[in-house]
Design a protein around this motif. Structure first.
Motif, PDB file in Angstrom:
ATOM      1  N   PHE A 105      -9.801   7.501 -10.047  1.00  0.00           N
ATOM      2  CA  PHE A 105     -10.045   8.797  -9.676  1.00  0.00           C
ATOM      3  C   PHE A 105      -9.465   9.830 -10.944  1.00  0.00           C
ATOM      4  O   PHE A 105      -9.786  11.140 -11.009  1.00  0.00           O
ATOM      5  CB  PHE A 105      -8.991   9.109  -8.629  1.00  0.00           C
TER       6      PHE A 105
ATOM      7  N   SER B  50     -18.672  11.557  -1.555  1.00  0.00           N
ATOM      8  CA  SER B  50     -17.249  11.915  -1.236  1.00  0.00           C
ATOM      9  C   SER B  50     -16.850  11.171  -0.473  1.00  0.00           C
ATOM     10  O   SER B  50     -15.415  10.714  -0.262  1.00  0.00           O
ATOM     11  CB  SER B  50     -17.130  13.349  -1.073  1.00  0.00           C
TER      12      SER B  50
ATOM     13  N   LEU C  62     -15.605   7.616  -1.414  1.00  0.00           N
ATOM     14  CA  LEU C  62     -14.222   7.834  -2.267  1.00  0.00           C
ATOM     15  C   LEU C  62     -13.190   7.979  -1.155  1.00  0.00           C
ATOM     16  O   LEU C  62     -12.040   7.426  -1.438  1.00  0.00           O
ATOM     17  CB  LEU C  62     -14.344   8.889  -3.370  1.00  0.00           C
ATOM     18  N   LEU C  63     -13.415   8.951  -0.347  1.00  0.00           N
ATOM     19  CA  LEU C  63     -12.238   9.152   0.779  1.00  0.00           C
ATOM     20  C   LEU C  63     -11.720   7.881   1.348  1.00  0.00           C
ATOM     21  O   LEU C  63     -10.319   7.818   1.220  1.00  0.00           O
ATOM     22  CB  LEU C  63     -12.492  10.476   1.575  1.00  0.00           C
TER      23      LEU C  63
ATOM     24  N   VAL D  59      -9.589   5.703  -1.421  1.00  0.00           N
ATOM     25  CA  VAL D  59      -8.077   6.548  -1.553  1.00  0.00           C
ATOM     26  C   VAL D  59      -7.285   6.320  -0.206  1.00  0.00           C
ATOM     27  O   VAL D  59      -6.196   5.894  -0.508  1.00  0.00           O
ATOM     28  CB  VAL D  59      -8.306   8.145  -1.586  1.00  0.00           C
ATOM     29  N   ILE D  60      -7.989   6.395   0.818  1.00  0.00           N
ATOM     30  CA  ILE D  60      -7.117   6.146   2.055  1.00  0.00           C
ATOM     31  C   ILE D  60      -6.727   4.506   2.089  1.00  0.00           C
ATOM     32  O   ILE D  60      -5.605   4.247   2.223  1.00  0.00           O
ATOM     33  CB  ILE D  60      -7.799   6.393   3.431  1.00  0.00           C
TER      34      ILE D  60
ATOM     35  N   THR E 149      -4.057   4.251  -0.539  1.00  0.00           N
ATOM     36  CA  THR E 149      -2.711   4.745  -0.086  1.00  0.00           C
ATOM     37  C   THR E 149      -2.197   3.932   0.804  1.00  0.00           C
ATOM     38  O   THR E 149      -0.719   3.821   0.928  1.00  0.00           O
ATOM     39  CB  THR E 149      -3.001   6.057   0.333  1.00  0.00           C
TER      40      THR E 149
END
Lengths: 282, 294
Positions: B228, B270, B273-274, B277-278, B281
């Motif tokens: 990212f 998007s 990608l979300l 990231v989740i 995280t």
């Protein structure tokens, strides 16, 4: 160290010297290139020893910029970068410290929802919402403004968590004592919490200043005219042209000026920098 | 969630305090993210006048698109490359600094500052050093008979962006490895030395296993970084080329959406990608829980 082995010690020094050379070499090359005249880049090998055009290159870039690629004078872009870095770091710290104060020292309906909303921003980097965010900023008329460059970036889950953590370690008695002495919440915040979190604020400031200074994607989206270019973005615009018309001396002068402020911050505030780096990752 | 035993009583003040943060969050994070999710199920007509609900069609097109599959592959190679180079070098340097008594702080200062250099700036510097006509590395490589040209050869371009992106990240990894090494009790290594274990044996059986929480944490952080935060590296150097060989996912989503104005596909990208990231995280926070017990 467990035992003294001469060979291993020598090897360790060698590894470190090579490591330092590896990180320093690109900067050395950039620095050298920024001291030469344009003709030294036409063919052969890039110069490896200093040239004589240092003052000419830097003063030309600072006052005139690079007209051929539409780049404004560097002092303008440096100013924009400074405004952006300062607004982002101060903004993030300000809104995060008051929201952490609200979350730790008050009990109110919706507190958990607020906390989770802030948490979720961790999972929404600009990269995953480029177009819709751009649209919001455009509709609010914030393209090509300092507000557009900074406000959308100042929400910060990391900073909020950091201050929450700091506040939780502050003894209960302080607040009780303050209350008995008749201090209201804001008085307690200004006179007790803020002074107690001074070093955390400083450490966070160092990290956020670097973060703000080095922003790239966001200024790329939000600025369309040159008057709001940041220096990091300006380099790219110049390098685009350089492929046809090599003005490497000017580009590398810009590169050097773009890294001097954040690098100086790290070197002179190393202790705070390391503290900030390790704290923000908890 | 923990709070203070005693809290202030005030009806409006806490809302006022939290309002600025929430306003920015809702307007610039939640609303656009929701838009991206909705648009990923829609398709605009050629003139951008009307949109229709198309269900998962954008996603199906996306995962059938060879260019997108290529971007996925490129991202994996790039991420693994950056992580391996920057973690490997950082560990080596941290082990060396850990042996130093007097000079440790000097070496540390000389090694940490690249963190402050913008990825775009380091990208341009490496781009310059590898410039096929005048750069120093192509010059040296030419002497051993290798014709370097990142404008033509995909592998050369990939090596270039991996080097540039790793260069920025080494100082971060180095600092965390040094902290990790310092938290390993010297008594353990001393005991092993008394039992006759040499430096190499001690490294593999004591240092490396005890460093594993740090390594795991850094692994996640470096994945996030490479996937990212390297948009600037790519955009300032190869721009995804040649022929898509360095077209990582964040660059592609920018290019398709912002330059190509393909709203549906860009939104679907998007959302993918979300999810990445989740997932990262969640892994990162699960690790924090584990470290506390460690």
């Amino acid at each position: 160290m467990v035992e003294n082995r001469r060979f291993l010690n020598l090897l360790a020094h060698l590894v470190l010297i090579l490591g330092v050379a590896f990180v320093a070499f690109p900067v050395y090359i950039a620095l050298i290139a920024s001291t030469h005249g344009q003709n030294d880049f036409l063919s052969g090998l890039i110069p490896l020893l200093p040239g004589h055009d240092t003052i000419r290159n830097y003063s030309a870039m600072m006052t005139q910029g690079l007209a051929s690629s539409g780049a404004p004078p560097l002092w303008l872009m440096l100013g924009n970068s400074l405004i952006m870095a300062l607004s982002i770091s101060i903004g993030k710290i300000a809104i995060s410290i008051i929201s952490a104060f609200a979350i730790v020292y008050f009990r109110f309906p919706g507190r958990m929802i607020a906390f989770w909303l802030i948490f979720v921003t961790l999972m929404l980097p600009v990269e995953v919402r480029i177009l819709p965010t751009y649209k919001v900023v455009a509709e609010l008329g914030m393209l090509n403004t300092y507000a557009g460059l900074t406000v959308p970036l100042i929400a910060s889950a990391t900073a909020t968590f950091l201050f929450r953590q700091v506040f939780l370690t502050i003894p209960e008695e302080l607040m009780e004592a303050a209350r008995i002495d008749g201090a209201g919440p804001m008085k307690f915040f200004w006179d007790i919490l803020l002074p107690l979190s001074r070093t955390n604020i400083a450490a966070l400031f160092v990290i956020l200043f670097i973060y703000g200074w080095n922003q790239y994607l966001w200024p790329l989206l939000v600025t369309t005219g040159t008057d709001h270019y940041t220096i990091v973005l300006g380099i790219k615009r110049m390098a685009d042209i350089a492929d046809q018309q090599p003005e490497w001396n000017f580009i590398m002068a810009t590169v050097v000026l773009a890294m001097v402020p954040p690098v100086l911050v790290v070197i002179f505030m190393q202790r705070l920098f390391v503290k900030g780096l390790i704290e923000t990752e908890k | 969630m923990s709070t203070k035993r005693n809290t202030f009583r005030h009806r409006t003040l806490p809302y006022l305090l939290i309002a600025p943060q929430l306003a920015v969050t809702l307007v610039f994070f939640m609303w656009p993210a929701a838009q991206a999710v909705i648009q990923s199920f829609e398709q605009e007509d050629a003139f951008g006048l009307s949109t229709t609900w198309v269900g998962f069609q954008n996603y199906q097109t996306l995962f059938a698109d060879p260019e997108y599959l290529n971007a996925l592959k490129v991202t994996v190679v790039f991420t693994l490359g950056v992580t391996a180079v920057s973690l490997g070098l950082a560990l080596l340097l941290a082990l060396a600094v850990d042996r130093m008594v007097k000079s440790a702080t000097v070496y540390t200062t000389l090694l940490v500052w690249p963190y402050a250099v913008a990825p775009a700036v380091s990208g341009v510097m490496w781009w310059f050093m590898f410039n096929p006509t005048i750069g120093i590395f192509p010059y040296l490589l030419h002497m051993v008979g290798y014709d370097w040209n990142h404008g033509l050869h995909g592998t050369d371009a990939m090596i270039l962006v991996i080097l540039a992106a790793s260069w920025n990240q080494i100082s971060y990894n180095f600092l965390f490895f040094v902290a990790g090494l310092q938290s390993i009790p010297a008594s353990l290594r001393e005991a092993a030395a008394i039992d006759g274990a040499g430096p190499a044996k001690r490294f593999w059986t004591i240092t490396l296993p005890l460093l594993s929480p740090t390594t795991f944490f850094l692994l996640v952080v470096n994945f996030v970084y490479a996937m990212f935060n390297t948009f600037a590296t790519i955009h300032a150097t190869t721009q995804g080329g040649p022929a898509g060989s360095t077209n990582i996912l964040v660059y592609k989503v920018f290019n398709d959406g912002f330059i190509g104005l393909n709203l549906g596909s860009s939104s679907a990208q998007s959302v993918v990608l979300l999810f990445i990231v989740i997932a990262l995280t969640v892994v990162q926070f699960a690790w924090v829980e584990r470290r506390v017990q460690y």
